[in-house]
Design a protein around this motif. Structure first.
Motif, PDB file in Angstrom:
ATOM      1  N   MET A   1       0.843  -1.199   0.000  1.00  0.00           N
ATOM      2  CA  MET A   1       0.000   0.000   0.000  1.00  0.00           C
ATOM      3  C   MET A   1       0.878   1.249   0.000  1.00  0.00           C
ATOM      4  O   MET A   1       1.884   1.319   0.718  1.00  0.00           O
ATOM      5  CB  MET A   1      -0.928   0.001   1.229  1.00  0.00           C
ATOM      6  CG  MET A   1      -1.880   1.205   1.277  1.00  0.00           C
ATOM      7  SD  MET A   1      -2.989   1.146   2.699  1.00  0.00           S
ATOM      8  CE  MET A   1      -4.003  -0.271   2.245  1.00  0.00           C
ATOM      9  N   GLN A   2       0.484   2.253  -0.785  1.00  0.00           N
ATOM     10  CA  GLN A   2       1.224   3.494  -0.901  1.00  0.00           C
ATOM     11  C   GLN A   2       1.263   4.236   0.443  1.00  0.00           C
ATOM     12  O   GLN A   2       0.237   4.401   1.101  1.00  0.00           O
ATOM     13  CB  GLN A   2       0.569   4.391  -1.956  1.00  0.00           C
ATOM     14  CG  GLN A   2       1.177   5.762  -2.108  1.00  0.00           C
ATOM     15  CD  GLN A   2       2.569   5.718  -2.738  1.00  0.00           C
ATOM     16  OE1 GLN A   2       2.929   4.719  -3.346  1.00  0.00           O
ATOM     17  NE2 GLN A   2       3.321   6.767  -2.573  1.00  0.00           N
ATOM     18  N   PRO A   3       2.464   4.673   0.914  1.00  0.00           N
ATOM     19  CA  PRO A   3       2.537   5.453   2.151  1.00  0.00           C
ATOM     20  C   PRO A   3       1.677   6.713   2.054  1.00  0.00           C
ATOM     21  O   PRO A   3       1.632   7.366   1.019  1.00  0.00           O
ATOM     22  CB  PRO A   3       4.022   5.803   2.254  1.00  0.00           C
ATOM     23  CG  PRO A   3       4.723   4.756   1.455  1.00  0.00           C
ATOM     24  CD  PRO A   3       3.793   4.420   0.341  1.00  0.00           C
ATOM     25  N   ARG A   4       0.988   7.035   3.159  1.00  0.00           N
ATOM     26  CA  ARG A   4       0.102   8.193   3.174  1.00  0.00           C
ATOM     27  C   ARG A   4       0.899   9.482   3.423  1.00  0.00           C
ATOM     28  O   ARG A   4       1.720   9.538   4.340  1.00  0.00           O
ATOM     29  CB  ARG A   4      -0.976   8.017   4.252  1.00  0.00           C
ATOM     30  CG  ARG A   4      -1.987   6.931   3.952  1.00  0.00           C
ATOM     31  CD  ARG A   4      -3.142   6.981   4.935  1.00  0.00           C
ATOM     32  NE  ARG A   4      -2.723   6.565   6.277  1.00  0.00           N
ATOM     33  CZ  ARG A   4      -2.821   5.334   6.732  1.00  0.00           C
ATOM     34  NH1 ARG A   4      -3.316   4.375   5.952  1.00  0.00           N
ATOM     35  NH2 ARG A   4      -2.428   5.037   7.954  1.00  0.00           N
ATOM     36  N   LEU A   5       0.599  10.483   2.625  1.00  0.00           N
ATOM     37  CA  LEU A   5       1.184  11.807   2.844  1.00  0.00           C
ATOM     38  C   LEU A   5       0.231  12.584   3.747  1.00  0.00           C
ATOM     39  O   LEU A   5      -0.701  13.241   3.282  1.00  0.00           O
ATOM     40  CB  LEU A   5       1.395  12.536   1.514  1.00  0.00           C
ATOM     41  CG  LEU A   5       1.993  13.951   1.597  1.00  0.00           C
ATOM     42  CD1 LEU A   5       3.345  13.938   2.274  1.00  0.00           C
ATOM     43  CD2 LEU A   5       2.102  14.557   0.198  1.00  0.00           C
ATOM     44  N   ASN A   6       0.458  12.508   5.048  1.00  0.00           N
ATOM     45  CA  ASN A   6      -0.478  13.100   5.996  1.00  0.00           C
ATOM     46  C   ASN A   6       0.008  14.452   6.516  1.00  0.00           C
ATOM     47  O   ASN A   6       1.057  14.961   6.105  1.00  0.00           O
ATOM     48  CB  ASN A   6      -0.740  12.129   7.164  1.00  0.00           C
ATOM     49  CG  ASN A   6       0.556  11.701   7.842  1.00  0.00           C
ATOM     50  OD1 ASN A   6       1.454  12.504   8.050  1.00  0.00           O
ATOM     51  ND2 ASN A   6       0.648  10.418   8.190  1.00  0.00           N
ATOM     52  N   HIS A   7      -0.753  15.002   7.451  1.00  0.00           N
ATOM     53  CA  HIS A   7      -0.449  16.341   7.966  1.00  0.00           C
ATOM     54  C   HIS A   7       0.883  16.379   8.730  1.00  0.00           C
ATOM     55  O   HIS A   7       1.523  17.425   8.810  1.00  0.00           O
ATOM     56  CB  HIS A   7      -1.594  16.828   8.859  1.00  0.00           C
ATOM     57  CG  HIS A   7      -1.790  16.016  10.106  1.00  0.00           C
ATOM     58  ND1 HIS A   7      -2.432  14.791  10.108  1.00  0.00           N
ATOM     59  CD2 HIS A   7      -1.403  16.251  11.398  1.00  0.00           C
ATOM     60  CE1 HIS A   7      -2.453  14.317  11.345  1.00  0.00           C
ATOM     61  NE2 HIS A   7      -1.838  15.172  12.143  1.00  0.00           N
ATOM     62  N   LEU A   8       1.294  15.254   9.294  1.00  0.00           N
ATOM     63  CA  LEU A   8       2.571  15.235  10.022  1.00  0.00           C
ATOM     64  C   LEU A   8       3.742  15.470   9.066  1.00  0.00           C
ATOM     65  O   LEU A   8       4.634  16.292   9.337  1.00  0.00           O
ATOM     66  CB  LEU A   8       2.743  13.901  10.750  1.00  0.00           C
ATOM     67  CG  LEU A   8       1.836  13.648  11.957  1.00  0.00           C
ATOM     68  CD1 LEU A   8       2.080  12.255  12.517  1.00  0.00           C
ATOM     69  CD2 LEU A   8       2.069  14.698  13.036  1.00  0.00           C
ATOM     70  N   TRP A   9       3.732  14.751   7.956  1.00  0.00           N
ATOM     71  CA  TRP A   9       4.809  14.922   6.977  1.00  0.00           C
ATOM     72  C   TRP A   9       4.748  16.296   6.334  1.00  0.00           C
ATOM     73  O   TRP A   9       5.784  16.941   6.108  1.00  0.00           O
ATOM     74  CB  TRP A   9       4.718  13.838   5.898  1.00  0.00           C
ATOM     75  CG  TRP A   9       5.135  12.478   6.380  1.00  0.00           C
ATOM     76  CD1 TRP A   9       4.333  11.408   6.632  1.00  0.00           C
ATOM     77  CD2 TRP A   9       6.468  12.049   6.688  1.00  0.00           C
ATOM     78  NE1 TRP A   9       5.063  10.338   7.069  1.00  0.00           N
ATOM     79  CE2 TRP A   9       6.389  10.700   7.118  1.00  0.00           C
ATOM     80  CE3 TRP A   9       7.715  12.661   6.659  1.00  0.00           C
ATOM     81  CZ2 TRP A   9       7.502   9.961   7.501  1.00  0.00           C
ATOM     82  CZ3 TRP A   9       8.838  11.926   7.033  1.00  0.00           C
ATOM     83  CH2 TRP A   9       8.721  10.599   7.450  1.00  0.00           C
ATOM     84  N   LEU A  10       3.542  16.772   6.042  1.00  0.00           N
ATOM     85  CA  LEU A  10       3.404  18.096   5.440  1.00  0.00           C
ATOM     86  C   LEU A  10       3.920  19.182   6.385  1.00  0.00           C
ATOM     87  O   LEU A  10       4.592  20.127   5.966  1.00  0.00           O
ATOM     88  CB  LEU A  10       1.939  18.359   5.072  1.00  0.00           C
ATOM     89  CG  LEU A  10       1.387  17.528   3.901  1.00  0.00           C
ATOM     90  CD1 LEU A  10      -0.120  17.754   3.759  1.00  0.00           C
ATOM     91  CD2 LEU A  10       2.104  17.888   2.601  1.00  0.00           C
ATOM     92  N   GLY A  11       3.624  19.028   7.678  1.00  0.00           N
ATOM     93  CA  GLY A  11       4.115  19.988   8.661  1.00  0.00           C
ATOM     94  C   GLY A  11       5.626  19.947   8.788  1.00  0.00           C
ATOM     95  O   GLY A  11       6.291  20.990   8.865  1.00  0.00           O
ATOM     96  N   LEU A  12       6.174  18.722   8.794  1.00  0.00           N
ATOM     97  CA  LEU A  12       7.629  18.571   8.887  1.00  0.00           C
ATOM     98  C   LEU A  12       8.316  19.194   7.682  1.00  0.00           C
ATOM     99  O   LEU A  12       9.325  19.909   7.826  1.00  0.00           O
ATOM    100  CB  LEU A  12       7.980  17.086   8.984  1.00  0.00           C
ATOM    101  CG  LEU A  12       9.464  16.745   9.196  1.00  0.00           C
ATOM    102  CD1 LEU A  12       9.940  17.234  10.560  1.00  0.00           C
ATOM    103  CD2 LEU A  12       9.693  15.241   9.054  1.00  0.00           C
ATOM    104  N   MET A  13       7.759  18.959   6.490  1.00  0.00           N
ATOM    105  CA  MET A  13       8.359  19.527   5.283  1.00  0.00           C
ATOM    106  C   MET A  13       8.231  21.049   5.252  1.00  0.00           C
ATOM    107  O   MET A  13       9.133  21.751   4.779  1.00  0.00           O
ATOM    108  CB  MET A  13       7.693  18.927   4.040  1.00  0.00           C
ATOM    109  CG  MET A  13       7.996  17.449   3.808  1.00  0.00           C
ATOM    110  SD  MET A  13       9.770  17.100   3.679  1.00  0.00           S
ATOM    111  CE  MET A  13      10.067  16.317   5.283  1.00  0.00           C
ATOM    112  N   ALA A  14       7.113  21.578   5.767  1.00  0.00           N
ATOM    113  CA  ALA A  14       6.940  23.030   5.810  1.00  0.00           C
ATOM    114  C   ALA A  14       8.000  23.673   6.701  1.00  0.00           C
ATOM    115  O   ALA A  14       8.599  24.702   6.346  1.00  0.00           O
ATOM    116  CB  ALA A  14       5.537  23.377   6.304  1.00  0.00           C
TER     117      ALA A  14
END
Length: 410
Positions: free
Chosen positions: A1-14
């Motif tokens: 299953m494709q890893p989910r791009l969730n709010h945690l990763w988006l926040g970390l990248m921001a």
């Protein structure tokens, strides 16, 4: 299953790209040089130091950004899943075999991508600026040694990592953090005795003048010094430095031979006092303790990130490794200000204690000026750059501290 791009990763990248953008801004627009710098350095030294620092900072930032962008693309484009399927097919479903093949594939890819940066900063520019004394073949030998050591430790580490994931699917972060904490302590014994001699020769200091300095300073500091070594740094560089390493019976003060050859005795004494001050203030033990504490926090956070990214499975897939690499690449950069602040605090404390041991503040000031001039460091870095990434205070701040110590003594 494709890893989910969730709010945690988006926040970390921001946060990551926010810091990266600020860092890039201050590299390109460092601001004016402090007028005080001209009291100690020529215009040529100031311009040269700023230019050298700018190039090295740009290269460092480029490597970090490249790694994060490539890993993001790799994970969320479907390539990470595709590589997982390929490794499982090649190894006929072997859990450890596919994990190891996955690690080797990523390691090789990033080694190839990093090579131009490594060559540019590690050899070409150092040679161009007159710092490197190595031949190209000698640099290659060092590069291959480092790669071999990294690969060997990486193979052991990734196999152990996936073994822990398999047997402790809910508490793996705690087990990994515990084992790494043991390694953080053990490496202080192992590194000076096993790894460092693979790259340099170490001999006891024989100069009677230096030995007298050690005896005098160790008596004042109340520290029994077992070993003061000289390292053949001149086979690679013209730069001078010194460091302390080890715990217990393996603790050492190591002086570059360039320091003993190119600096006057009073400045060598200032360096020795600085290293003894680190010992006296227990900075190695404090550093290891803080590293262990942060180790548990980071692996706990990684557990949360991975559990919200990969659907609950009986076995973690090989692309868990790619997520782990991305997490630590981003977090290591983001946490730089914390690490740098702690390190600068220890360096300030060592500077203060060192001049109490020597009673020679002018020599300590001259040492700082000479080190910066000969190493072509930025004498007046932007406050943000110093706050974000400097492990030592900038030279003008160190001089201010020393002068305040003088004023206090008066």
């Amino acid at each position: 299953m494709q890893p989910r791009l969730n709010h945690l990763w988006l926040g970390l990248m921001a946060i990551f790209f926010g810091f990266a953008s600020l860092y890039l801004w201050y590299i390109i627009f460092p601001g004016k040089v402090s007028p005080e710098a001209f009291q100690y350095f020529s215009l040529e030294q100031i311009n040269q130091g700023r230019e050298h620092s700018r190039i090295q900072q740009l290269l460092m930032l480029a490597v970090v950004i490249l790694e994060v962008i490539l890993l993001c693309w790799f994970i969320w484009s479907g390539k990470a899943i595709a590589l997982t399927r390929w490794t499982q097919q090649i190894t006929r479903g072997s859990y450890y075999g596919s994990a190891l093949l996955y690690f080797l594939g990523l390691w090789l890819i990033f080694r190839v991508l990093y090579f131009p940066f490594s060559y540019l900063n590690g050899f070409f520019l150092q040679k161009k600026w007159g710092f490197s004394t190595q031949t190209f073949s000698a640099w290659w030998v060092d590069t291959l040694k480092s790669a071999g050591l990294e690969l060997g430790l990486g193979i052991l580490g990734v196999l152990l990592f996936f073994c822990i994931l398999k047997h402790w699917p809910r508490a793996w972060w705690l087990v990994v953090a515990s084992l790494l904490s043991i390694w953080l302590v053990a490496q202080n014994f192992i590194w000076p005795l096993v790894v460092s001699p693979m790259f340099n020769r170490f001999e006891p200091v024989k100069d009677p003048a230096v030995l007298r300095m050690v005896s005098e300073l160790s008596t004042k500091a109340g520290i029994p010094v077992d070993e003061v070594l000289v390292m053949d740094a001149s086979r690679r560089t013209t730069r001078a430095n010194a460091y302390f390493a080890g715990l217990g019976q393996t603790k050492q003060i190591v002086l570059y031979d360039t320091l003993l050859e190119d600096y006057p005795p009073d400045q060598v004494k200032a360096v020795l006092a600085h290293e003894m001050a680190h010992w006296q203030q227990g900075h190695i033990l404090k550093g290891v303790t803080l590293a262990i504490f942060s180790n548990f926090i980071l692996w706990g956070l990684l557990f949360i990130f991975i559990r919200t990214t990969i659907a609950p499975l009986t076995r973690y897939p090989p692309h868990t490794w790619a997520l782990t690499l991305l997490f630590f690449a981003a977090v290591s950069f983001i946490a730089s200000p914390i690490q740098s602040s702690i390190s600068r605090g220890m360096e300030r404390e060592a500077d203060r204690v060192s001049v109490q041991l020597t009673g020679d503040i002018p020599a300590a000031v001259r040492l700082q000026v000479n080190l910066v001039a000969k190493n072509s460091s930025d004498v007046s870095p932007p406050a943000f750059i110093e706050w974000f990434s400097y492990s030592h205070p900038s030279v003008l701040n160190r001089i201010h501290l020393l002068q305040q110590e003088k004023a206090t003594d008066l």
